[in-house]
Design an enzyme around this catalytic site. Structure first.
Site, PDB file in Angstrom:
ATOM      1  N   HIS A  13       0.660  -1.290  -0.208  1.00 49.09           N
ATOM      2  CA  HIS A  13      -0.208   0.001  -0.070  1.00 49.09           C
ATOM      3  C   HIS A  13       0.616   0.805   0.249  1.00 49.09           C
ATOM      4  CE1 HIS A  13      -3.503  -2.681   2.311  1.00 49.09           C
ATOM      5  NE2 HIS A  13      -2.952  -2.205   0.665  1.00 49.09           N
TER       6      HIS A  13
ATOM      7  N   GLY B 100     -11.236 -11.947 -10.981  1.00 42.79           N
ATOM      8  CA  GLY B 100      -9.983 -11.210 -11.046  1.00 42.79           C
ATOM      9  C   GLY B 100      -9.566 -10.971 -12.386  1.00 42.79           C
TER      10      GLY B 100
ATOM     11  N   HIS C  62      -8.378  -8.609  -6.069  1.00 44.28           N
ATOM     12  CA  HIS C  62      -8.679  -8.985  -6.119  1.00 44.28           C
ATOM     13  C   HIS C  62      -8.866  -8.573  -4.272  1.00 44.28           C
ATOM     14  CE1 HIS C  62      -6.160 -12.086  -8.596  1.00 44.28           C
ATOM     15  NE2 HIS C  62      -7.291 -13.572  -7.627  1.00 44.28           N
TER      16      HIS C  62
ATOM     17  N   ASP D   4      -2.796  -8.623  -6.708  1.00 41.58           N
ATOM     18  CA  ASP D   4      -2.653  -9.618  -5.595  1.00 41.58           C
ATOM     19  C   ASP D   4      -3.418 -10.340  -4.908  1.00 41.58           C
ATOM     20  OD1 ASP D   4      -5.239  -8.000  -4.862  1.00 41.58           O
ATOM     21  OD2 ASP D   4      -3.396  -7.229  -3.335  1.00 41.58           O
TER      22      ASP D   4
ATOM     23  N   SER E 177      -7.357  -2.649   0.237  1.00 44.22           N
ATOM     24  CA  SER E 177      -6.475  -1.559  -1.124  1.00 44.22           C
ATOM     25  C   SER E 177      -7.550  -1.210  -1.843  1.00 44.22           C
ATOM     26  CB  SER E 177      -6.094  -3.257  -1.707  1.00 44.22           C
ATOM     27  OG  SER E 177      -6.984  -4.266  -2.311  1.00 44.22           O
TER      28      SER E 177
END
EC number: 2.1.1.266
Length: 279
Positions: free
Chosen positions: A19, A146, A42, A166, A103
């Site tokens: 992040h 995804g 994801h 991710d 996220s």
């Protein structure tokens, strides 16, 4: 497999790297006015309670974002400010953090008029929480795979693209599938910025991903890896990020950020950054 829940790991050292990179890229991209299409393959459930039973079972945040938060007044790089601002927005007061944004929340914080955010999540309970969180925002939630979903959405309507890939890598085939998806996505949108997170394991499985990415046509891929100085005997001993088409200057700015948190009084790790695939 859909057994993975990020609530057990939210705010760990890997999240700080992931992040931190995402916040820096978004900050740098906002310097231009043109719209950005954002995709999170994801997404998870967006918000995590660090006082929950799941978070306290592993206590991974205690050795990750909580240490960074405690050292926030000593961070030298000004690029930590947007990151800290996001944390402040979810946590009142100056004590320990009680909430950690996933996220989707990082993406949402930096969105502007003209930008778009699409979130993918297959896990039933995670997807339900994500959809509830996004219900009052101009955010699209798709309950589908995804990796395949991303390819169906490209190229986007907006002139620029930012994608975070991710998965949990619960399934070993994820390493190759991520690389293959990245290669196909790059062909559909060669100017796009793609962030690919992966765990660094004692098994060395992450090398499959890097080798497979090298085998694609994608170019200009920066590789950032952090390694714990006191790693566990098994499992995750580090964390990696591939950044395709990084903004100019990202490498030096992100290296400075990681240097701030590498010491034994914060995350106690080493950081390496360089080109996996040159331009």
């Amino acid at each position: 497999m859909l057994s993975y829940l990020h609530a057990f790991h939210a705010g760990n050292f890997a999240d700080v790297q992931k992040h931190g990179a995402l916040a820096l890229v978004q900050t740098m991209m906002r310097a231009k006015a043109s719209g950005i299409a954002c995709f999170d393959t994801h997404a998870g459930s967006a918000i995590y309670d660090l006082r929950s039973e799941r978070a306290r079972k592993t206590r991974e945040a205690d050795h990750g974002v909580q240490r960074l938060w405690g050292a926030r007044d000593r961070l030298l790089s000004g690029d930590w400010k947007p990151f800290l601002d996001v944390l402040k927005g979810f946590n009142a007061g100056g004590g320990e953090l009680s909430v950690y944004p996933g996220s989707p929340a990082w993406f949402q914080h930096f969105l502007r008029d003209g930008d778009a955010l699409t979130l993918f999540e297959l896990h039933p309970s995670e997807g339900e929480q994500l959809a509830e969180w996004a219900s009052e925002a101009p955010i699209r939630v798709l309950r589908q795979d995804g990796l395949a979903g991303l390819l169906r959405q490209l190229p986007p309507r907006q002139p620029r693209l930012l994608t975070l890939i991710d998965p949990s890598y619960e399934v070993k085939t994820d390493y190759i599938e991520v690389a293959q998806t990245l290669g196909k996505a790059w062909h559909k949108c060669r100017h796009g910025i793609f962030l690919v997170w992966y765990p660094i394991l004692t098994s060395g499985l992450q090398e499959q991903l890097k080798d497979a990415v090298r085998g694609t046509d994608a170019r200009k891929i920066l590789c950032s890896e952090v390694h714990l100085n006191n790693p566990p005997e098994r499992g995750m001993v580090g964390s990696g990020m591939l950044v395709v088409n990084p903004p100019w200057g990202f490498d030096s700015r992100f290296a400075a950020m990681m240097s701030d948190v590498a010491g034994s009084d914060v995350l106690n790790l080493s950081h390496d950054i360089g080109w996996l695939v040159p331009e």
